[in-house]
Design a protein around this motif. Structure first.
Motif: not given
Length: 580
Positions: A152, A154, A208
């Motif tokens: 993702y 992140t 996201r």
């Protein structure tokens, strides 16, 4: 067949990083997170370091991630405050190699100055948070966090608590996965967070978040247990263990991801139980969001926002049970104290004699606030002693702080105290700073730092010269004094506080617990000479006690021969005895 071993939660976190193929780990020691790095250092495949503070540790991990490898930063909850600046921005940037931060909260305030909740910080930073409930999950959730991070784009926080970090559980060991470094690709729009780029990345972050809310419903780290549907619990982490112990027949939704919340999964569970409770320690992070969706639930109406929970607490608050368990006799309070022979006690004895107020900091020396020394008047956070003293001067004038000093340790000075000292110099302060140099990070278990000459791996390295560092930023009056030379220390304190300029006094004496050699000298009191005046008891050494008849004695199982009591006695009643 895989090997199974018993591990501390922190040990399991380290093992998870190893098995996940992590290559770089950076941290600043802070209870309850310290043992993560102390276990990671055992794995030669991972470069690991003590950084000067948590901000630097986070930035080191970010750099490693951008270069294409999996990286970890570890800290306690208040350390996340220091690391918040880079964390909030790397949330926009994202990752190349997986980037994980393990943050240990402290419900119950076992070793911290507040009970803040990491989940609240993570919500603001828009960073996913995973929360394991035992040592086995601690290992597996770190591995899942690295995968999640890369999928993702992140950073991911794995949240621990004191109970999880310092509890033991069974862990199955697996092999390390060896990953090829991801190639570095220059990407100005993604990695350079100037306003124009950040606007675009903010849209990516929101997209996201939406994806995680949807996909999180199917993450294997969430578990639904349908039993008696008359009562259901939404919980996570260590509180899950309490729920299962107190209400073994209830239905439970155990969340593995606690930010962002898997909305549809929660809605589905809530629809199938008659009465829904939300059990989470500290802030109502889950509760407030769930109730905002129109779901009826019970949480902080019956449960506290303070301290640790327990199965008994849940039984009483939710089950309405009266505790029938036989409680042990009330143990006497054992407040923390400075160790016998601690050099800080010697310093505070001098300051107490001179009636000096101390602007305090975070470390063992914070104990200078309690009786009988009662020198430290303020404690805010790491590095704040110097800044708060400077603020007092600018508010009240330089004469106001003539009977004040800022007190800070060597590790904490390098953590954030140096910045405050630079500010004091730059803004024409005149305060006196005392750096209590005991050659270690004593408050978290004797970790090395940039001035000890050793790395996390114990390898020799350049040791920062603190006196030279102070001079280099413009301090003209730097004194180095043996902490136990009370006569000279008293003279230096008087001199330093009298001048209209910044002064730094470095009291140098290693932590008594660093010396592992047997005690060679102790002190005894001659009862025929002792006047029972109690002056030797003023520093509060736990080795010195007064009997009911007024006789003062030194406990030979505790005395390590520092000599402070001999210095305090004006009648020559205390003398050394050589043991070897």
């Amino acid at each position: 067949m895989s090997e199974k071993v018993i591990m501390l939660g922190n040990e399991a976190f380290a093992r998870g990083a190893y098995e996940a193929g992590c290559k770089v780990s950076a941290a600043y020691p802070g209870t309850p997170s310290t043992e993560i790095s102390e276990n990671i250092v055992k794995y030669d495949e991972i470069y690991s370091e003590w950084s000067p503070n948590e901000k630097v540790a986070m930035e080191v991990a970010i750099g490693a991630s951008i270069s294409g490898v999996r990286a970890l930063a570890s800290m306690k909850h208040v350390g996340l405050n220091v690391a918040a600046d880079p964390l909030f921005t790397v949330s926009y940037i994202g990752v190349t190699g997986g980037l994980v931060a393990i943050v240990a909260d402290d419900p119950g305030l076992y070793s911290s100055q507040n009970e803040q909740d990491t989940r609240a910080v993570a919500r603001a930073a828009k960073v996913p948070v995973l929360e394991p409930s035992d040592s086995s999950e601690a290992k597996e959730f770190v591995k899942f966090a690295f995968d999640l991070s890369e999928k993702y784009d992140t950073p991911v926080i794995v949240r621990s608590t004191t109970r999880l970090s310092h509890s033991q559980g069974m862990v199955e060991l697996n092999d390390r996965i060896e990953l090829e470094d991801k190639p570095y690709v220059r990407d100005f729009a993604k990695n350079v967070m100037m306003p124009g780029n950040a606007k675009g990345r903010h849209l990516v972050v929101e997209s996201r978040e939406a994806a995680l809310v949807k996909d999180g419903c199917n993450f294997p780290i969430n578990k639904v247990e349908y039993n008696d549907t008359k009562i259901g619990f939404i919980t996570s982490g260590i509180p899950y263990q309490y729920v299962k112990e107190a209400f073994p027949n209830a239905s439970v939704l155990k969340l593995g991801i606690v930010n962002p919340l898997p909305k549809k999964l929660i809605e589905e569970f809530a629809s199938k139980v008659d009465t829904l409770y939300i059990v989470e320690e500290l802030d109502p992070i889950i509760e407030e969001q769930v109730k905002s969706w129109g779901i009826k639930a019970i949480g902080k109406e019956v449960l506290t926002v303070q301290g640790e929970y327990s199965a008994n607490l849940l039984r009483k608050a939710i089950g309405g049970e009266k505790l029938s368990i036989a409680l042990p006799a009330q143990a006497p309070n054992r407040p923390p104290i400075l160790c016998p022979g601690c050099p800080h006690r010697s310093v505070y004895s001098v300051l107490s004699k001179l009636k000096i107020h101390g602007a305090g900091d975070i470390g063992c020396y914070t104990l200078g606030a309690v009786a009988p020394l009662s020198v430290v008047d303020t404690t805010v956070c790491m590095g704040a002693s110097i800044s708060t003293l400077h603020g007092m001067e600018k508010a009240k004038g330089k004469d106001y702080i003539k009977n004040w000093v800022a007190v800070i340790g060597d590790s904490t000075f390098l953590h954030t105290g140096i910045n405050s000292l630079m500010n004091m110099i730059y803004n024409k302060g005149t305060g006196t700073v005392m750096i209590l140099d005991n050659s270690t990070t004593g408050m978290t278990g004797h970790q090395d730092h940039a001035a000890t000459g050793k790395t996390l791996k114990g390898e020799p390295t350049y040791a920062i010269d603190i006196a030279a560092l102070c001079k280099s930023v413009g301090v003209n009056h730097v004194y180095e004094v043996n902490a136990f030379d009370t006569a000279r220390l008293e003279k230096v304190v008087k001199e330093a506080t009298a001048i209209d300029d910044v002064a730094v006094i470095i009291t140098k004496s290693p932590c008594v617990l660093l010396d592992k050699t047997p005690v060679s000298k102790q002190y005894r009191i001659n009862p025929e000479v002792c006047m029972k005046c109690g002056m030797c008891m003023k520093p509060g050494c736990p080795a010195i006690t007064k009997k009911e008849n007024g006789t003062i004695v030194i406990n030979d199982t505790m005395c390590n021969g520092c000599g402070l009591c001999e210095t305090a006695c004006k009648f020559g009643a205390i003398s050394p005895v050589q043991l070897r």
